[in-house]
Enzyme design. Structure first.
Site, mmCIF file in Angstrom:
data_model
loop_
_atom_site.group_PDB
_atom_site.id
_atom_site.type_symbol
_atom_site.label_atom_id
_atom_site.label_comp_id
_atom_site.label_asym_id
_atom_site.label_seq_id
_atom_site.Cartn_x
_atom_site.Cartn_y
_atom_site.Cartn_z
ATOM 1 N N PRO A 1 0.827 -1.216 0.000
ATOM 2 C CA PRO A 1 0.000 0.000 0.000
ATOM 3 C C PRO A 1 0.857 1.261 0.000
ATOM 4 O O PRO A 1 1.875 1.333 0.683
ATOM 5 C CB PRO A 1 -0.786 -0.111 1.312
ATOM 6 C CG PRO A 1 -0.756 -1.558 1.651
ATOM 7 C CD PRO A 1 0.543 -2.084 1.137
ATOM 8 N N GLU A 2 0.452 2.239 -0.792
ATOM 9 C CA GLU A 2 1.143 3.520 -0.825
ATOM 10 C C GLU A 2 0.291 4.556 -0.093
ATOM 11 O O GLU A 2 -0.748 4.229 0.490
ATOM 12 C CB GLU A 2 1.418 3.912 -2.276
ATOM 13 C CG GLU A 2 2.303 2.894 -2.995
ATOM 14 C CD GLU A 2 2.669 3.296 -4.415
ATOM 15 O OE1 GLU A 2 2.705 4.506 -4.709
ATOM 16 O OE2 GLU A 2 2.933 2.398 -5.238
ATOM 17 N N ARG B 1 2.428 -12.686 5.078
ATOM 18 C CA ARG B 1 3.883 -12.646 4.910
ATOM 19 C C ARG B 1 4.606 -12.083 6.137
ATOM 20 O O ARG B 1 5.828 -12.158 6.239
ATOM 21 C CB ARG B 1 4.234 -11.829 3.663
ATOM 22 C CG ARG B 1 3.668 -12.451 2.386
ATOM 23 C CD ARG B 1 4.022 -11.649 1.153
ATOM 24 N NE ARG B 1 5.441 -11.752 0.826
ATOM 25 C CZ ARG B 1 6.012 -11.154 -0.215
ATOM 26 N NH1 ARG B 1 5.269 -10.395 -1.022
ATOM 27 N NH2 ARG B 1 7.293 -11.284 -0.445
#
Length: 288
Positions: free
Chosen positions: A2-3, A124
């Site tokens: 996500p940015e 992850r």
């Protein structure tokens, strides 16, 4: 990952759902995230009120009643989910990569409130939670980061002085959080395309006009992405179950081998590799 726009959407969702609420308890099922969750984490947060939710760069900042803070970074695959405690089960996605259903695995941390719970899922485990006990240490935590694109400090003087004598490519500068905070790989390609700047161009070779375009278009692209609800790459949905729409406006990202959308340009979008990341551009209207 996500940015800035996607993390801003998550911030807005959390503000709507948990600001002003009391944390009844916290449950940690797996401490082995990017940084190990401390054994005192649950005890410290228990019975604390959340006074505000903010964002810096790609970080969520939960401000607690006693002026301490819980920083959250979603890493590569972290998602936050809201489950409301009602007879009619209500589930909300608030994060960038997720599915329409609450995952059964990898739900590592849960915040319990009176009427709902917030669940952090991360297959992850590159994301993390970090407690900061005062404002001074919060400032120190981010002291090596550059200004956000919306900050007044991200101005022409700052950019020109920063680029002076620098051989590093402009694309790599845009995703360098020490230069500017919050821009990632997707939006860097879009910003450079709108600015008609080749991603491989050395930063020191940008002229004043190009630097102005870079500043202007960084704000323009990110604000538009936030307005459109972020970019859906893998089923991003907000708390109302709506997908982000900015990906429909991508000019270059993911469009390799397709025609350039710029009026009057008959070029083709291509993909190159920069520092093990994909970069998209039109070589005809982004000349080096």
């Amino acid at each position: 990952m996500p940015e800035l726009p996607e993390v801003e959407i998550v911030k807005q969702s959390l503000t709507k759902n948990i600001r002003g609420k009391k944390i009844i308890k916290v449950s940690v099922r797996n401490r082995n995230l990017r940084f190990k969750v401390k054994s005192s984490f649950e005890h410290y947060l228990k019975n604390k009120y959340i006074s505000n939710i903010s964002r810096f760069s790609k970080y969520l900042v939960i401000e607690l009643e006693n002026q301490s803070f819980c920083i959250i970074h979603l890493g590569m695959s972290g998602t936050i989910h809201i489950v409301k405690n009602k007879k009619n089960y209500s589930f909300s996605n608030t994060s960038f990569y997720n599915s329409p259903n609450l995952p059964k695995k990898h739900n590592h941390i849960e915040f319990f409130f009176k009427d709902l719970k917030m669940i952090y899922n991360d297959p992850r485990r590159f994301g993390f939670f970090q407690l900061i006990l005062d404002k001074n240490n919060l400032d120190k935590r981010f002291q090596n980061y550059g200004p956000e694109p919306f900050d007044k400090k991200f101005n022409l003087k700052y950019v020109i002085e920063y680029f002076e004598g620098k051989n590093k490519s402009i694309k790599n500068f845009l995703i360098d959080q020490k230069f500017v905070s919050g821009i990632g790989n997707i939006y860097a390609s879009e910003i450079l395309y709108l600015s008609k700047i080749h991603p491989l161009k050395a930063a020191k070779k940008l002229n004043k006009s190009q630097c102005k375009e870079l500043i202007l278009n960084s704000k323009k692209i990110l604000l538009n992405a936030i307005k459109k609800g972020g970019s859906t790459i893998r089923d991003f949905k907000n708390t109302r179950g709506n997908t982000g729409n900015f990906q429909k406006e991508f000019q270059v990202y993911g469009r390799n081998n397709l025609n350039c959308k710029r009026s009057g340009c008959f070029g083709e979008i291509c993909k190159i590799n920069q520092s093990n990341r994909s970069t998209f551009l039109c070589k005809k209207c982004q000349k080096i």
